[in-house]
Design an enzyme around this catalytic site. Sequence first.
Site, PDB file in Angstrom:
ATOM      1  N   GLU A   1      53.771  -9.629  25.100  1.00  0.00           N
ATOM      2  CA  GLU A   1      54.519  -9.560  24.279  1.00  0.00           C
ATOM      3  C   GLU A   1      55.802  -8.752  24.512  1.00  0.00           C
ATOM      4  O   GLU A   1      57.129  -8.708  24.240  1.00  0.00           O
ATOM      5  CB  GLU A   1      54.044  -8.241  23.349  1.00  0.00           C
ATOM      6  CG  GLU A   1      53.320  -8.180  22.531  1.00  0.00           C
ATOM      7  CD  GLU A   1      52.761  -7.557  21.768  1.00  0.00           C
ATOM      8  OE1 GLU A   1      52.899  -6.303  21.224  1.00  0.00           O
ATOM      9  OE2 GLU A   1      51.428  -8.157  20.269  1.00  0.00           O
TER      10      GLU A   1
ATOM     11  N   HIS B   1      33.413 -20.138  38.749  1.00  0.00           N
ATOM     12  CA  HIS B   1      32.936 -21.893  38.254  1.00  0.00           C
ATOM     13  C   HIS B   1      33.229 -22.805  36.932  1.00  0.00           C
ATOM     14  O   HIS B   1      31.896 -22.949  35.684  1.00  0.00           O
ATOM     15  CB  HIS B   1      31.313 -21.729  37.818  1.00  0.00           C
ATOM     16  CG  HIS B   1      30.725 -20.608  39.210  1.00  0.00           C
ATOM     17  ND1 HIS B   1      29.619 -20.894  39.554  1.00  0.00           N
ATOM     18  CD2 HIS B   1      30.550 -19.441  39.695  1.00  0.00           C
ATOM     19  CE1 HIS B   1      29.532 -20.434  40.469  1.00  0.00           C
ATOM     20  NE2 HIS B   1      30.122 -19.411  40.557  1.00  0.00           N
TER      21      HIS B   1
ATOM     22  N   LYS C   1      54.025 -12.964  10.432  1.00  0.00           N
ATOM     23  CA  LYS C   1      53.901 -11.311   9.040  1.00  0.00           C
ATOM     24  C   LYS C   1      54.639 -12.142   7.825  1.00  0.00           C
ATOM     25  O   LYS C   1      53.858 -11.340   6.956  1.00  0.00           O
ATOM     26  CB  LYS C   1      53.950  -9.509   9.597  1.00  0.00           C
ATOM     27  CG  LYS C   1      53.058  -9.829  10.662  1.00  0.00           C
ATOM     28  CD  LYS C   1      53.088  -8.242  11.201  1.00  0.00           C
ATOM     29  CE  LYS C   1      52.428  -7.689  12.369  1.00  0.00           C
ATOM     30  NZ  LYS C   1      53.317  -6.341  13.062  1.00  0.00           N
TER      31      LYS C   1
HETATM   32  O1  PA5 Z   1      52.145  -3.963  20.466  1.00  0.00           O
HETATM   33  C1  PA5 Z   1      52.107  -3.799  19.839  1.00  0.00           C
HETATM   34  O2  PA5 Z   1      53.066  -3.485  19.219  1.00  0.00           O
HETATM   35  C2  PA5 Z   1      51.078  -4.710  18.548  1.00  0.00           C
HETATM   36  O3  PA5 Z   1      50.066  -5.166  19.171  1.00  0.00           O
HETATM   37  C3  PA5 Z   1      50.458  -3.974  17.958  1.00  0.00           C
HETATM   38  O4  PA5 Z   1      49.824  -2.716  18.769  1.00  0.00           O
HETATM   39  C4  PA5 Z   1      49.814  -4.343  16.627  1.00  0.00           C
HETATM   40  O5  PA5 Z   1      49.720  -5.025  15.455  1.00  0.00           O
HETATM   41  C5  PA5 Z   1      49.217  -3.382  15.521  1.00  0.00           C
HETATM   42  O6  PA5 Z   1      50.003  -2.171  15.265  1.00  0.00           O
HETATM   43  P1  PA5 Z   1      49.374  -1.024  14.145  1.00  0.00           P
HETATM   44  O7  PA5 Z   1      48.995   0.016  15.366  1.00  0.00           O
HETATM   45  O8  PA5 Z   1      50.948  -0.355  13.937  1.00  0.00           O
HETATM   46  O9  PA5 Z   1      48.381  -1.214  13.151  1.00  0.00           O
END
Ligand code: PA5
Length: 484
Positions: free
Chosen positions: A327, A356, A470
């Site tokens: 990310e 392995h 999304k």
């Molecule tokens: O790093 C991020 O922002 C995402 O991976 C979120 O942690 C994940 O989508 C969960 O989001 P939220 O905490 O709003 O439910």
Amino acid sequence: MSLTLKSGFSFDYDNLYGEGKVTEAELKSYEEDLKKAHEAMKVMREKGFIKAHLSKDGEPEKVLFSQLPYVEEGHLNSPKSLAHLKELTDHVKNNVDAVVSLGIGGSYLGNKVLFDVYCGDFWNAMSDEERGGFPKIYFSGQNIDPRRTGDLIRHLKKLADFSVSHKKRKGKILLLVISKSGGTLDTMSNFMVIYDALQKYENAEIEVVAVTDPNEEKKTLLKQLAADKGWPTYAVPDGVGGRFSIFCDVGLTMAACVGMDIQAFLDGAKDMDKACQNDDIWQNPAMLNAALKFAALKKHGRNIEVMMPYGDYLKSVSEWYIQLMAESLGKQEDRDGRKVYYGRTPLVAVGTTDMHSQTQQHQEGTLDKVVQFIKVAKWENDLTIPNVFPDVKKLADISGVTMGEALEVARQSNADALQSNHRFNACFTLPELTPYHLGELLYMLAMSVAYEGELANVDAFNQPGVEAYKRIMGPKLQALKAGK
Ligand code: PA5
């Protein structure tokens, strides 16, 4: 060659730097960029400012994760917030039978690390006394999987039945719902299914604790629900993205529920942050790691990082790191709007298991990887391999060696073999697997991606790519419901 901190934490980069690897001249070519990156980190620490960083709503947003290790009045982690976490510890200890931690991505991966490293595989099979009165721990919300959620509900009902028959009271189950945005479908769908099933079950008594954005003016759906229902809340503060949230209430509520030493964990992160303030690259683990990995990609095409800790309970550290890397650094555009398609693809591996399987590819496949080992120097309660079959030479030969020693020989042999075939690798060493050293390691990795974001000139703190699906999924779900 290695960089060793006073704590004993070390970064061995012998197989990543030198002739035929990342060279001195290559690192030197980034001297100016590294100075600027280091300067940018100073500004981030002081002001929470990162060039061109915008929130997912397109608004300027602070980056505050580097404040989290410092527990101070007025900080995101303060004596007050730690006291609030202590209330959770006091509440669950000798009272709650099971905690279900519901969350996904940054609201799950860090908690899984803390649970795995601190509690291990057999926590839930231990007696209440063996767990020191702390509850059993389950995870949910990290997928939308009807089979597993159904299994979990059946299991929790049995646990409630056991409480009625053996403790003469209802089974107490706490749902720890973690969502910064407060409405993530994966988390909330599981929450609703489990909440509904257990609320209707006469042997279960459930309570909810919500961990979400604390903004009072613009309440998240979860925050609003908590206010309406009177659930206690903990905070995922503004300026702390999911992948950095292990150091705030997200990770710390899990730590509080299992009795892990929160202060030691944050102290490890704090001491690492101090080490990362050093402007000498050879003394600054995050800057050195970022520079070597960046150069390995740019100058040698090593665009995959295999995160390979040695030890089962560290596998979730790799999984946590996957999100952090993917990310933070997997970006199509740089901060000036140019198409760069940057990012080193992270891969999960664990030693010795994946020696392995994956090692064939690491050793002989495409020359596109850096294998990053994590080693624990001293294992608590190490086991000596006994000489139970003295007549079987091959087995007698390995007796007298501890499993920890054998594990390290395996890792070292893998490193040597990779090095002998021009395969880049490096190793982080934790003196022991303690909350303090875990805090050091995770914080160093977080700071390292921040440096690398500067070197690659990408925004390491947004994740626009995860919004794409999304936007498609929401309407699809609505259409599905309308068609029912
Ligand atoms: O790093 C991020 O922002 C995402 O991976 C979120 O942690 C994940 O989508 C969960 O989001 P939220 O905490 O709003 O439910």
